[in-house]
Design a protein around this motif. Sequence first.
Motif, short mmCIF file in Angstrom:
data_model
loop_
_atom_site.label_atom_id
_atom_site.label_comp_id
_atom_site.label_asym_id
_atom_site.label_seq_id
_atom_site.Cartn_x
_atom_site.Cartn_y
_atom_site.Cartn_z
N GLY A 176 0.80 -1.21 0.00
CA GLY A 176 0.00 0.00 0.00
C GLY A 176 0.83 1.26 0.00
O GLY A 176 0.39 2.31 -0.49
N SER A 177 2.02 1.18 0.54
CA SER A 177 2.91 2.35 0.58
C SER A 177 3.54 2.64 -0.78
O SER A 177 4.21 3.67 -0.95
N GLU A 178 3.32 1.77 -1.76
CA GLU A 178 3.99 1.89 -3.05
C GLU A 178 3.06 2.27 -4.20
O GLU A 178 3.53 2.47 -5.32
N ILE A 179 1.77 2.35 -3.95
CA ILE A 179 0.85 2.54 -5.06
C ILE A 179 0.33 3.98 -5.12
O ILE A 179 0.44 4.74 -4.17
N THR A 180 -0.23 4.34 -6.28
CA THR A 180 -0.71 5.70 -6.52
C THR A 180 -2.08 5.92 -5.86
O THR A 180 -2.75 4.97 -5.44
N LEU A 181 -2.50 7.18 -5.82
CA LEU A 181 -3.83 7.49 -5.28
C LEU A 181 -4.92 6.80 -6.10
O LEU A 181 -5.87 6.25 -5.52
N MET A 182 -4.81 6.82 -7.41
CA MET A 182 -5.80 6.15 -8.25
C MET A 182 -5.87 4.67 -7.92
O MET A 182 -6.97 4.08 -7.81
N GLU A 183 -4.72 4.04 -7.73
CA GLU A 183 -4.72 2.62 -7.38
C GLU A 183 -5.32 2.39 -6.00
O GLU A 183 -6.02 1.39 -5.79
N HIS A 184 -5.07 3.31 -5.07
CA HIS A 184 -5.71 3.21 -3.75
C HIS A 184 -7.23 3.26 -3.89
O HIS A 184 -7.95 2.51 -3.20
N LYS A 185 -7.73 4.14 -4.74
CA LYS A 185 -9.17 4.24 -4.94
C LYS A 185 -9.74 2.93 -5.47
O LYS A 185 -10.80 2.47 -5.04
N LEU A 186 -9.03 2.33 -6.43
CA LEU A 186 -9.49 1.06 -7.00
C LEU A 186 -9.44 -0.06 -5.96
O LEU A 186 -10.33 -0.91 -5.92
N VAL A 187 -8.41 -0.05 -5.13
CA VAL A 187 -8.31 -1.08 -4.09
C VAL A 187 -9.41 -0.90 -3.05
O VAL A 187 -10.00 -1.87 -2.58
N ARG A 217 -7.36 13.19 -11.08
CA ARG A 217 -7.35 14.04 -12.26
C ARG A 217 -8.52 13.65 -13.18
O ARG A 217 -9.06 12.55 -13.06
N PRO A 218 -8.91 14.56 -14.08
CA PRO A 218 -10.09 14.29 -14.92
C PRO A 218 -10.05 12.96 -15.65
O PRO A 218 -11.05 12.23 -15.69
N HIS A 219 -8.91 12.59 -16.24
CA HIS A 219 -8.86 11.33 -16.98
C HIS A 219 -8.97 10.13 -16.02
O HIS A 219 -9.50 9.08 -16.39
N GLU A 220 -8.49 10.30 -14.78
CA GLU A 220 -8.63 9.23 -13.80
C GLU A 220 -10.08 9.11 -13.34
O GLU A 220 -10.58 7.99 -13.13
N GLN A 221 -10.75 10.24 -13.21
CA GLN A 221 -12.17 10.22 -12.85
C GLN A 221 -12.99 9.50 -13.93
O GLN A 221 -13.89 8.71 -13.62
N GLU A 222 -12.65 9.75 -15.18
CA GLU A 222 -13.35 9.10 -16.28
C GLU A 222 -13.12 7.58 -16.25
O GLU A 222 -14.07 6.80 -16.44
N LEU A 253 -12.37 5.81 -13.58
CA LEU A 253 -13.05 5.27 -12.42
C LEU A 253 -14.55 5.13 -12.68
O LEU A 253 -15.18 4.14 -12.27
N ALA A 254 -15.13 6.12 -13.34
CA ALA A 254 -16.55 6.05 -13.67
C ALA A 254 -16.85 4.83 -14.54
O ALA A 254 -17.87 4.14 -14.34
N GLU A 255 -15.98 4.55 -15.50
CA GLU A 255 -16.18 3.37 -16.35
C GLU A 255 -16.07 2.08 -15.56
O GLU A 255 -16.82 1.12 -15.79
N VAL A 256 -15.14 2.03 -14.59
CA VAL A 256 -15.00 0.85 -13.74
C VAL A 256 -16.27 0.64 -12.92
O VAL A 256 -16.78 -0.48 -12.79
N ILE A 257 -16.81 1.72 -12.36
CA ILE A 257 -18.02 1.62 -11.55
C ILE A 257 -19.20 1.14 -12.39
O ILE A 257 -19.99 0.30 -11.96
N LYS A 258 -19.32 1.66 -13.61
CA LYS A 258 -20.40 1.21 -14.50
C LYS A 258 -20.25 -0.27 -14.82
O LYS A 258 -21.25 -1.01 -14.87
N LYS A 259 -19.02 -0.72 -15.02
CA LYS A 259 -18.78 -2.13 -15.31
C LYS A 259 -19.17 -3.00 -14.12
O LYS A 259 -19.82 -4.05 -14.27
#
Length: 245
Positions: free
Chosen positions: A139-150, A173-178, A180-186
């Motif tokens: 967990g100390s090695e991953i990005t914020l986006m990866e934390h959100k996915l985890v 960031r906007p592209h990360e939000q996009e 994440l939205a696609e992951v949630i829809k899936k």
Amino acid sequence: MSGPEVILRVENVTKRFGGVVALNDVTLSVGRGEIVGLIGPNGSGKTTLFNCITGVYKPDRGRVFFMGRDITGLQPHEVAKLGIARTWQKVRPFRNLTVLEAVTTGALLRTDSVEEARKTAVEVLELIGLPREEWGRLGSEITLMEHKLVDLARALATGPQLLLLDEIAAGLRPHEQERLAEVIKKVWSDRGLTIVVVEHVMRFVMSLSKRVVVLHEGRVIAEGPPEEVASNPRVIEAYLGIKPV
């Protein structure tokens, strides 16, 4: 509400903290299979409502029903076992666990077998599309986006029917939000979940939700399709502090 079976019903919920009324007679329903956005200015009571639903707080007045059962005042682990999972506003780091281990901890809600829990974790991580080469990282090695996915994966690993997402896009960031939205829809499509999304990023929540509920000063002030809510004078006033001309 008419339409799909009601999976969550909040009836006349009030929550006070000393002299501050965080929720004031809030009533709302969520139908099975919906994605509902819950929006409002800072301090409007959104997270407090999630906390009342999940057992972190007990309402001072009112009731919470899940799948027809009164769950008011149950402890958080009891609510989770019934099938409600959530993410939190702030990332909760698992600095000394790997990604796979962190998600496995969520799956242990449903089984005493670490092997079975790990199998569930693998299925969820594959579903959300996190590359396998990331699963062994701490967990100390991953990005914020990866934390959100985890965080999302860990909630899904508990096997919920209702998923509460509390500002899951914050800080991205906007592209990360996009993405994440696609992951949630899936996830919603694949698992047939019911999802309630608390979010300040309007484009994010509006792209996900077919129906939006607006809280302001602890009260529901508007509800309806995103386009209708966005043009509602009471909503504009709540966000901007001015009455539209």
